[in-house]
Design a protein around this motif. Sequence first.
Motif, PDB file in Angstrom:
ATOM      1  N   ILE A 193     -15.994   2.971  -3.291  1.00  0.00           N
ATOM      2  CA  ILE A 193     -17.099   3.475  -4.105  1.00  0.00           C
ATOM      3  C   ILE A 193     -17.702   4.747  -3.487  1.00  0.00           C
ATOM      4  CG2 ILE A 193     -19.481   2.940  -4.804  1.00  0.00           C
ATOM      5  CD1 ILE A 193     -18.515   0.092  -5.437  1.00  0.00           C
ATOM      6  N   PRO A 194     -17.921   4.799  -2.155  1.00  0.00           N
ATOM      7  CA  PRO A 194     -18.441   6.051  -1.567  1.00  0.00           C
ATOM      8  C   PRO A 194     -17.517   7.249  -1.809  1.00  0.00           C
ATOM      9  CG  PRO A 194     -18.713   4.231  -0.034  1.00  0.00           C
ATOM     10  CD  PRO A 194     -17.859   3.719  -1.149  1.00  0.00           C
ATOM     11  N   HIS A 195     -16.196   7.034  -1.796  1.00  0.00           N
ATOM     12  CA  HIS A 195     -15.257   8.131  -2.049  1.00  0.00           C
ATOM     13  C   HIS A 195     -15.394   8.630  -3.493  1.00  0.00           C
ATOM     14  CE1 HIS A 195     -13.573   5.997   1.406  1.00  0.00           C
ATOM     15  NE2 HIS A 195     -12.959   7.121   1.736  1.00  0.00           N
ATOM     16  N   THR A 242       0.815  -1.213   0.000  1.00  0.00           N
ATOM     17  CA  THR A 242       0.000   0.000   0.000  1.00  0.00           C
ATOM     18  C   THR A 242       0.852   1.268   0.000  1.00  0.00           C
ATOM     19  OG1 THR A 242      -0.208  -0.257   2.409  1.00  0.00           O
ATOM     20  CG2 THR A 242      -2.043  -1.024   1.053  1.00  0.00           C
ATOM     21  N   ASN A 243       2.111   1.162   0.438  1.00  0.00           N
ATOM     22  CA  ASN A 243       2.984   2.330   0.308  1.00  0.00           C
ATOM     23  C   ASN A 243       3.279   2.620  -1.163  1.00  0.00           C
ATOM     24  OD1 ASN A 243       4.332  -0.171   0.541  1.00  0.00           O
ATOM     25  ND2 ASN A 243       6.273   0.789   1.024  1.00  0.00           N
ATOM     26  N   LEU A 244       3.336   1.571  -1.997  1.00  0.00           N
ATOM     27  CA  LEU A 244       3.521   1.791  -3.432  1.00  0.00           C
ATOM     28  C   LEU A 244       2.208   2.249  -4.073  1.00  0.00           C
ATOM     29  CD1 LEU A 244       5.500   1.655  -5.801  1.00  0.00           C
ATOM     30  CD2 LEU A 244       4.874  -0.740  -6.120  1.00  0.00           C
ATOM     31  N   ASP A 245       1.072   1.834  -3.516  1.00  0.00           N
ATOM     32  CA  ASP A 245      -0.215   2.346  -4.001  1.00  0.00           C
ATOM     33  C   ASP A 245      -0.309   3.857  -3.792  1.00  0.00           C
ATOM     34  OD1 ASP A 245      -1.210  -0.166  -4.736  1.00  0.00           O
ATOM     35  OD2 ASP A 245      -2.020  -0.543  -2.736  1.00  0.00           O
ATOM     36  N   CYS A 246       0.099   4.297  -2.600  1.00  0.00           N
ATOM     37  CA  CYS A 246      -0.083   5.702  -2.215  1.00  0.00           C
ATOM     38  C   CYS A 246       1.000   6.632  -2.758  1.00  0.00           C
ATOM     39  CB  CYS A 246      -0.100   5.813  -0.688  1.00  0.00           C
ATOM     40  SG  CYS A 246      -1.507   5.002   0.102  1.00  0.00           S
ATOM     41  N   ALA A 247       2.181   6.114  -2.994  1.00  0.00           N
ATOM     42  CA  ALA A 247       3.332   6.954  -3.315  1.00  0.00           C
ATOM     43  C   ALA A 247       3.144   7.689  -4.639  1.00  0.00           C
ATOM     44  CB  ALA A 247       4.595   6.106  -3.384  1.00  0.00           C
ATOM     45  N   GLY A 257       1.716  19.799   4.186  1.00  0.00           N
ATOM     46  CA  GLY A 257       2.606  19.208   3.194  1.00  0.00           C
ATOM     47  C   GLY A 257       1.834  18.497   2.097  1.00  0.00           C
ATOM     48  N   ARG A 258       2.576  17.902   1.198  1.00  0.00           N
ATOM     49  CA  ARG A 258       1.967  17.209   0.058  1.00  0.00           C
ATOM     50  C   ARG A 258       1.109  16.036   0.541  1.00  0.00           C
ATOM     51  NH1 ARG A 258       6.398  15.042  -3.804  1.00  0.00           N
ATOM     52  NH2 ARG A 258       6.889  13.886  -1.898  1.00  0.00           N
ATOM     53  N   PRO A 259      -0.145  15.952   0.081  1.00  0.00           N
ATOM     54  CA  PRO A 259      -0.986  14.834   0.514  1.00  0.00           C
ATOM     55  C   PRO A 259      -0.606  13.550  -0.200  1.00  0.00           C
ATOM     56  CG  PRO A 259      -2.190  16.151  -1.072  1.00  0.00           C
ATOM     57  CD  PRO A 259      -0.866  16.856  -0.832  1.00  0.00           C
ATOM     58  N   PHE A 260      -0.810  12.434   0.482  1.00  0.00           N
ATOM     59  CA  PHE A 260      -0.679  11.134  -0.182  1.00  0.00           C
ATOM     60  C   PHE A 260      -1.852  10.272   0.246  1.00  0.00           C
ATOM     61  CE2 PHE A 260       1.903  10.946   3.703  1.00  0.00           C
ATOM     62  CZ  PHE A 260       1.385   9.822   4.344  1.00  0.00           C
ATOM     63  N   GLY A 261      -2.134   9.241  -0.523  1.00  0.00           N
ATOM     64  CA  GLY A 261      -3.248   8.386  -0.171  1.00  0.00           C
ATOM     65  C   GLY A 261      -3.624   7.425  -1.269  1.00  0.00           C
ATOM     66  N   ILE A 262      -4.765   6.774  -1.061  1.00  0.00           N
ATOM     67  CA  ILE A 262      -5.213   5.702  -1.939  1.00  0.00           C
ATOM     68  C   ILE A 262      -6.024   6.266  -3.110  1.00  0.00           C
ATOM     69  CG2 ILE A 262      -6.843   3.758  -2.036  1.00  0.00           C
ATOM     70  CD1 ILE A 262      -4.294   2.924  -0.786  1.00  0.00           C
ATOM     71  N   GLY A 263      -5.813   5.700  -4.304  1.00  0.00           N
ATOM     72  CA  GLY A 263      -6.618   6.041  -5.468  1.00  0.00           C
ATOM     73  C   GLY A 263      -6.296   7.406  -6.039  1.00  0.00           C
ATOM     74  N   HIS A 311      -4.757  16.161 -14.566  1.00  0.00           N
ATOM     75  CA  HIS A 311      -4.837  16.729 -13.213  1.00  0.00           C
ATOM     76  C   HIS A 311      -5.327  15.706 -12.182  1.00  0.00           C
ATOM     77  CE1 HIS A 311      -4.078  20.393 -15.322  1.00  0.00           C
ATOM     78  NE2 HIS A 311      -5.258  20.414 -15.907  1.00  0.00           N
ATOM     79  N   PRO A 312      -4.709  14.535 -12.125  1.00  0.00           N
ATOM     80  CA  PRO A 312      -5.156  13.558 -11.117  1.00  0.00           C
ATOM     81  C   PRO A 312      -4.829  14.009  -9.704  1.00  0.00           C
ATOM     82  CG  PRO A 312      -3.156  12.809 -12.207  1.00  0.00           C
ATOM     83  CD  PRO A 312      -3.585  14.063 -12.927  1.00  0.00           C
ATOM     84  N   GLU A 313      -5.768  13.769  -8.801  1.00  0.00           N
ATOM     85  CA  GLU A 313      -5.577  14.080  -7.388  1.00  0.00           C
ATOM     86  C   GLU A 313      -5.824  12.812  -6.568  1.00  0.00           C
ATOM     87  OE1 GLU A 313      -8.281  17.234  -6.576  1.00  0.00           O
ATOM     88  OE2 GLU A 313      -7.109  18.755  -7.647  1.00  0.00           O
ATOM     89  N   VAL A 314      -5.423  12.864  -5.309  1.00  0.00           N
ATOM     90  CA  VAL A 314      -5.609  11.700  -4.429  1.00  0.00           C
ATOM     91  C   VAL A 314      -7.099  11.511  -4.144  1.00  0.00           C
ATOM     92  CG1 VAL A 314      -5.101  10.730  -2.167  1.00  0.00           C
ATOM     93  CG2 VAL A 314      -3.331  12.004  -3.418  1.00  0.00           C
ATOM     94  N   LEU A 315      -7.583  10.285  -4.279  1.00  0.00           N
ATOM     95  CA  LEU A 315      -8.997   9.988  -4.027  1.00  0.00           C
ATOM     96  C   LEU A 315      -9.298   9.996  -2.530  1.00  0.00           C
ATOM     97  CD1 LEU A 315     -11.782   9.069  -5.109  1.00  0.00           C
ATOM     98  CD2 LEU A 315     -10.942   6.706  -4.963  1.00  0.00           C
ATOM     99  N   ASP A 316      -8.449   9.364  -1.749  1.00  0.00           N
ATOM    100  CA  ASP A 316      -8.650   9.313  -0.290  1.00  0.00           C
ATOM    101  C   ASP A 316      -7.317   9.653   0.380  1.00  0.00           C
ATOM    102  OD1 ASP A 316      -9.691   8.880   2.250  1.00  0.00           O
ATOM    103  OD2 ASP A 316      -9.173   6.751   2.209  1.00  0.00           O
ATOM    104  N   ILE A 317      -7.224  10.865   0.911  1.00  0.00           N
ATOM    105  CA  ILE A 317      -5.979  11.316   1.549  1.00  0.00           C
ATOM    106  C   ILE A 317      -5.802  10.596   2.881  1.00  0.00           C
ATOM    107  CG2 ILE A 317      -4.775  13.287   2.564  1.00  0.00           C
ATOM    108  CD1 ILE A 317      -6.199  15.067   0.506  1.00  0.00           C
ATOM    109  N   THR A 318      -4.685   9.899   3.031  1.00  0.00           N
ATOM    110  CA  THR A 318      -4.418   9.166   4.269  1.00  0.00           C
ATOM    111  C   THR A 318      -3.320   9.829   5.111  1.00  0.00           C
ATOM    112  OG1 THR A 318      -2.868   7.735   3.071  1.00  0.00           O
ATOM    113  CG2 THR A 318      -5.137   6.965   3.283  1.00  0.00           C
ATOM    114  N   GLY A 319      -2.638  10.819   4.541  1.00  0.00           N
ATOM    115  CA  GLY A 319      -1.599  11.505   5.299  1.00  0.00           C
ATOM    116  C   GLY A 319      -0.967  12.610   4.473  1.00  0.00           C
ATOM    117  N   ARG A 320      -0.069  13.332   5.088  1.00  0.00           N
ATOM    118  CA  ARG A 320       0.672  14.396   4.400  1.00  0.00           C
ATOM    119  C   ARG A 320       2.133  14.333   4.813  1.00  0.00           C
ATOM    120  NH1 ARG A 320      -2.321  18.471   1.998  1.00  0.00           N
ATOM    121  NH2 ARG A 320      -4.556  18.337   2.349  1.00  0.00           N
TER     122      ARG A 320
END
Length: 369
Positions: A295-297, A102-107, A238-244, A123-132
């Motif tokens: 799906i909700p996100h 999941t670190n490679l998913d989010c990176a 800081g820069r957000p990271f997360g899933i999707g 212009h892709p953005e993080v779908l679910d921010i899990t940290g910064r």
Amino acid sequence: MTVTVADAMRAMDAIAPPHMAMEGDRIGLQIGDPARPVEKLVVTLEVTPAVADRVVVWGADMIVAHHALLFRPLSEIRWDKPRQAMVAKLVAHRIAFFAAHTNLDCAPGGVNDVIAERLGLVHPEVLDITGRDKLVKLVVFVPVSHVDAVRQALGDAGAGHIGAYSHCTFGAPGTGSFKPGPGTHPYIGEEGKLELVDEVRLETIAYERDLDRIVASMLEAHPYEEVAYDVYPLAVPGRPFGIGRVGALPEPMELESFVDQVRRAFHLPHLRYAGHPRARVQKVAVLGGAGSGYIPHALACGADVLVTADVSHHQAADAVHDGLAIVDVPHAALEAPVCEVVARRLRDALGSAVQIRVDVEGVDPWRFV
């Protein structure tokens, strides 16, 4: 130069920082000795008995995989059970195994960015921010003669990133003072004599996780025996990271045409989807792996369609009723493209001393008729 397992681990930690992993995930070195040399390395999505056989025949020293080899505690290792025998084979041949999941998913540049890029999302953005990533301010005092060299070293090491800009710094002139003590070897001045030197207060920002590397580069470029520098924590997000990821197609298109674009992007003969074929789609959410839980996100951010894997009947039906189309790509097919990206970045980091190959043959258990 001899490259070790530890060197490859550091390179992977830069590609997929461990702090970006989801809680409870199994990442990092699962088999092996960090001190062992690495001359041949295989990047794969996951290790199957067939992949393990090829790794042994090739004489590889290390495997880097997206899916962990040991996710649940082993209760036995039996040679008559293929997957357990596979683990025993890797241990017997002293082949190291490293997982970045999941670190490679989010990176940044990881699984989800590769999917978004392959689909041409803008212009892709993080779908679910899990940290910064935390930011710090780095301030160093430099004699005027070496300002350019230190500024360049800071920027080349990764400091000074603001949006799409790199090497961002600010310099203010001033006067530095110091008196070299006994046994010193000052670049400027003499032992026991107070010196006043024209200096520049050079400041920049950096991600906290990069600080050790940046400071090392800064010290190497700085002429002083003892360098005066400060590090301050910043409250700036800081820069957000997360899933999707969620982004947009350059132009809206019908769902059926988009699905065919996805099919061709991942080199698949067929693809299943849920939604009206004539529905117009432009905002696209993507999530490598089993992403039905998000799906909700996707709905919350206004996506027209979610591209992910392992979606059940009820999850797809509910999503369509709620206004979200689903494209269900086979799990391995969706994530495998990141392996080539990881291999290229490892080659850049480790150099020609290590042969690196990608092996994802037969990793996808699904077939089509």
